[in-house]
Write a protein that holds these residues in place. Sequence first.
Motif, mmCIF file in Angstrom:
data_model
loop_
_atom_site.group_PDB
_atom_site.id
_atom_site.type_symbol
_atom_site.label_atom_id
_atom_site.label_comp_id
_atom_site.label_asym_id
_atom_site.label_seq_id
_atom_site.Cartn_x
_atom_site.Cartn_y
_atom_site.Cartn_z
ATOM 1 N N TRP A 36 1.099 -1.255 0.188
ATOM 2 C CA TRP A 36 -0.090 -0.073 -0.100
ATOM 3 C C TRP A 36 0.884 1.349 0.114
ATOM 4 O O TRP A 36 0.613 2.151 -0.600
ATOM 5 N N TYR A 77 -7.543 -9.255 2.201
ATOM 6 C CA TYR A 77 -8.425 -8.228 1.682
ATOM 7 C C TYR A 77 -9.809 -8.801 1.341
ATOM 8 O O TYR A 77 -10.738 -8.028 1.704
ATOM 9 N N TYR A 107 -14.664 5.278 3.804
ATOM 10 C CA TYR A 107 -13.397 5.582 3.023
ATOM 11 C C TYR A 107 -12.922 7.336 3.334
ATOM 12 O O TYR A 107 -11.918 7.621 3.285
ATOM 13 N N ARG A 110 -10.994 7.464 6.077
ATOM 14 C CA ARG A 110 -9.377 7.000 5.796
ATOM 15 C C ARG A 110 -8.580 8.182 5.185
ATOM 16 O O ARG A 110 -7.498 8.258 5.424
ATOM 17 N N TYR A 118 -4.266 8.605 1.544
ATOM 18 C CA TYR A 118 -5.052 7.334 1.394
ATOM 19 C C TYR A 118 -5.314 7.044 0.004
ATOM 20 O O TYR A 118 -5.769 7.946 -0.803
ATOM 21 N N CYS A 120 -7.245 3.417 -2.102
ATOM 22 C CA CYS A 120 -7.585 2.123 -2.157
ATOM 23 C C CYS A 120 -6.323 1.070 -2.472
ATOM 24 O O CYS A 120 -5.787 1.122 -3.642
ATOM 25 N N GLY A 123 -7.376 -0.802 -5.688
ATOM 26 C CA GLY A 123 -7.306 0.011 -6.945
ATOM 27 C C GLY A 123 -5.774 0.431 -7.323
ATOM 28 O O GLY A 123 -5.497 0.221 -8.541
ATOM 29 N N TRP A 147 -17.194 -6.108 -3.284
ATOM 30 C CA TRP A 147 -17.741 -4.716 -3.026
ATOM 31 C C TRP A 147 -18.873 -4.494 -3.451
ATOM 32 O O TRP A 147 -20.035 -3.803 -3.179
ATOM 33 N N MET A 177 -16.427 5.765 -5.762
ATOM 34 C CA MET A 177 -15.461 5.818 -4.692
ATOM 35 C C MET A 177 -14.085 5.602 -5.029
ATOM 36 O O MET A 177 -13.181 6.314 -4.667
ATOM 37 N N GLU A 178 -13.739 4.889 -6.217
ATOM 38 C CA GLU A 178 -12.274 4.832 -6.560
ATOM 39 C C GLU A 178 -11.967 5.948 -7.113
ATOM 40 O O GLU A 178 -10.676 6.363 -6.831
ATOM 41 N N VAL A 181 -11.392 8.685 -4.399
ATOM 42 C CA VAL A 181 -10.166 8.378 -3.589
ATOM 43 C C VAL A 181 -9.047 8.852 -4.498
ATOM 44 O O VAL A 181 -8.147 9.357 -3.677
ATOM 45 N N TYR A 193 -13.517 14.169 -3.212
ATOM 46 C CA TYR A 193 -14.161 12.961 -2.922
ATOM 47 C C TYR A 193 -15.666 13.304 -2.183
ATOM 48 O O TYR A 193 -16.669 12.771 -2.754
#
Length: 212
Positions: A36, A77, A107, A110, A118, A120, A123, A147, A177-178, A181, A193
């Motif tokens: 990550w 995950y 999210y 995060r 952050y 993902c 992703g 998801w 979301m992706e 982020v 976001y």
Amino acid sequence: MSNETRTSAAKKPTLVQPTGPATRQRLVESARYLFWERGFAGTSMADLLAHAKVNSGSFYHFFDSKEALLREVLETYRDALHPMVVEPAFATTPEPIERIFAILAGYRERILMTDAQYGCPIGRLALEIDPENRPAHKLIAENFAGWIDAVRDCLAAAPLPPGTDIDALATYVLAVMEGGVMLSRSYASVDPYDRTVKALREHFRLLIPPAP
């Protein structure tokens, strides 16, 4: 050999590298963090061994390659999605659409906790891993599918107009979301976001007419 030499030899500590479940778990957790933080390619074997505090012999006791460890990480995950992401969000509200936004709110937290650094992890790996690495991409797709399935369950319980393609809509929520982020990380701000989530909420407002 003198008595003194024998005594010194007897007192010399023997290094025994642990090879039990705790060692394997340390390797997986270190890989999760480093993949990550630095990406898969940016994490060397030396980085993994140093972070997990194990030697190469212990690594190869459990995994035959870094790619094998990557697959293990992706499986963790996938298996942690519901207990760590979905169920805590669903516990906050019984309303199906609000459950979707509760997942998205997680999210957002995060992003804030990491000062908008952050990203993902799934992703990031999806973009980085060579497309020819089909075993890894199969697991990445399974993560995304889990998801999407969670969101689809919410949509199936919502009063959406007849004929709504909930599969497409659930995939769209994931894309929101992706994308949100990724933009927040690039702009070093949660604002992108928030804007994408706000647009999604407006989309649902237009889809679902207010109750009489």
